[in-house]
Write a protein that holds these residues in place. Structure first.
Motif, PDB file in Angstrom:
ATOM      1  N   VAL A   1       0.864  -1.180   0.000  1.00  0.00           N
ATOM      2  CA  VAL A   1       0.000   0.000   0.000  1.00  0.00           C
ATOM      3  C   VAL A   1       0.898   1.227   0.000  1.00  0.00           C
TER       4      VAL A   1
ATOM      5  N   TRP B   1      -4.572   6.054   1.245  1.00  0.00           N
ATOM      6  CA  TRP B   1      -3.713   4.895   1.009  1.00  0.00           C
ATOM      7  C   TRP B   1      -4.325   4.079  -0.115  1.00  0.00           C
ATOM      8  N   ARG B   2      -3.480   3.718  -1.106  1.00  0.00           N
ATOM      9  CA  ARG B   2      -3.954   2.939  -2.236  1.00  0.00           C
ATOM     10  C   ARG B   2      -3.082   1.696  -2.405  1.00  0.00           C
ATOM     11  N   PHE B   3      -3.701   0.640  -2.917  1.00  0.00           N
ATOM     12  CA  PHE B   3      -2.936  -0.565  -3.222  1.00  0.00           C
ATOM     13  C   PHE B   3      -2.013  -0.272  -4.404  1.00  0.00           C
TER      14      PHE B   3
ATOM     15  N   THR C   1      -7.677   1.905  -0.105  1.00  0.00           N
ATOM     16  CA  THR C   1      -7.918   1.008   1.027  1.00  0.00           C
ATOM     17  C   THR C   1      -9.137   1.471   1.820  1.00  0.00           C
ATOM     18  N   LYS C   2      -9.637   0.594   2.671  1.00  0.00           N
ATOM     19  CA  LYS C   2     -10.762   0.946   3.528  1.00  0.00           C
ATOM     20  C   LYS C   2     -10.377   2.091   4.453  1.00  0.00           C
TER      21      LYS C   2
ATOM     22  N   SER D   1      -8.104   1.832   7.762  1.00  0.00           N
ATOM     23  CA  SER D   1      -7.531   0.499   7.959  1.00  0.00           C
ATOM     24  C   SER D   1      -6.009   0.533   8.075  1.00  0.00           C
ATOM     25  N   VAL D   2      -5.327   1.315   7.228  1.00  0.00           N
ATOM     26  CA  VAL D   2      -3.866   1.387   7.287  1.00  0.00           C
ATOM     27  C   VAL D   2      -3.424   2.174   8.515  1.00  0.00           C
TER      28      VAL D   2
ATOM     29  N   ILE E   1      -4.988  -8.562   1.567  1.00  0.00           N
ATOM     30  CA  ILE E   1      -5.629  -7.455   0.844  1.00  0.00           C
ATOM     31  C   ILE E   1      -7.051  -7.232   1.357  1.00  0.00           C
TER      32      ILE E   1
ATOM     33  N   LEU F   1      -7.623  -4.881   4.320  1.00  0.00           N
ATOM     34  CA  LEU F   1      -7.411  -3.445   4.168  1.00  0.00           C
ATOM     35  C   LEU F   1      -8.278  -2.839   3.054  1.00  0.00           C
TER      36      LEU F   1
END
Length: 280
Positions: free
Chosen positions: A162, A177-179, A187-188, A191-192, A277, A280
């Motif tokens: 992420v 935050w992105r994958f 991301t949710k 979550s991060v 995955i 998150l």
């Protein structure tokens, strides 16, 4: 307390030492024990307790009553505070008196009188358990300093990362935050951030000296967690293979740059770090 650079804590014949070297505190078990990183927060708390402690009253001037108040050699937590080879203060901390709100103590040293005192506030808890002076943390930082987090597993299909990005949302700069993949999915929410906070608060059950020839599984790890900071440096934590014993399943972790130590974790703690995955 600024002069103190050596603390020895002894109880029932077992001792630990906390040593300041080049401005950094280290933990040592026994006279010839292994050196470990020391828990700075625990030391700061103990120093604050020492600096603030006050005597409330004299309880007895009879050494025959040492055992009654647990300030005898067998029962007390004996703490020496030194500067180099010079002991600045020697305390024998006994049991607590919950009604009066303090602990029984006596002073050590060749010129000490056989006097038992009670303190105004608890003191013994600052120095117990002795093992809590070990630094059992594996990571400490905040979200604003982190750029990317990567999970790498034995099954490479489970690997993912992420990445933190700053984007315009509703005319405001917002951190998301992105994958790190072709979909670039967000991301949710939270979550991060929650993972980073939990990882910072995660502590091992214990830390041991890594023994040459011992198979902790670091060569073929269950999980490699890499955290890349905004300034470009990376921190890597490797969790080896699961070690099954009669009591529980545990993992040993190695922190890159601290390979002389192995951190022991219960399986459930590692499972909280081993995100997928879908988490998150």
């Amino acid at each position: 307390t600024d002069k103190i650079d050596f603390i020895k804590i002894e109880k029932a014949g077992a001792s630990i030492m906390i040593i300041k070297q080049e401005g950094k505190w280290e933990f040592k078990e026994g006279e010839n024990g292994t050196i470990f990183p020391a828990n700075k927060e625990k030391i700061t708390s103990a120093m604050d307790g020492l600096q603030k402690y006050e005597i409330a009253d004299i309880v007895s001037k009879n050494s025959d009553k040492y055992a009654q108040f647990n300030v005898d050699n067998e029962s007390a937590v004996a703490v020496d505070f030194s500067q180099g080879e010079t002991i600045l203060l020697s305390l024998y901390i006994g049991k607590s008196d919950y009604r009066r709100g303090g602990d029984y103590i006596r002073y050590g040293g060749p010129s000490a009188q056989p006097t038992i005192y009670i303190t105004k506030a608890p003191l013994r808890s600052y120095f117990e358990p002795a093992g809590s002076f070990k630094d059992l943390s594996i990571f400490s930082s905040s979200e604003d300093k982190i750029k990317q987090i990567s999970w790498a597993y034995k099954n490479k299909a489970d690997n993912f990362s992420v990445v933190k990005k700053t984007e315009k949302k509703d005319e405001k700069n917002t951190v998301v935050w992105r994958f790190d993949d072709t979909d670039d999915k967000e991301t949710k929410d939270g979550s991060v951030s929650g993972f980073i906070a939990a990882l910072t608060n995660t502590v091992a059950d214990d830390i041991i000296a890594a023994q040459a020839g011992e198979d902790y599984g670091f060569g073929d790890p269950f999980l490699s967690l890499e955290i890349t900071m905004e300034k470009g440096e990376a921190e890597k934590i490797v969790f080896g293979k699961k070690q099954d014993n009669k009591d529980a399943s545990v993992y040993y972790a190695s922190v890159v740059g601290r390979e002389q130590w192995a951190y022991r974790f219960q399986e459930n703690a590692v499972n909280q770090i081993a995100k997928k995955i879908s988490d998150l």
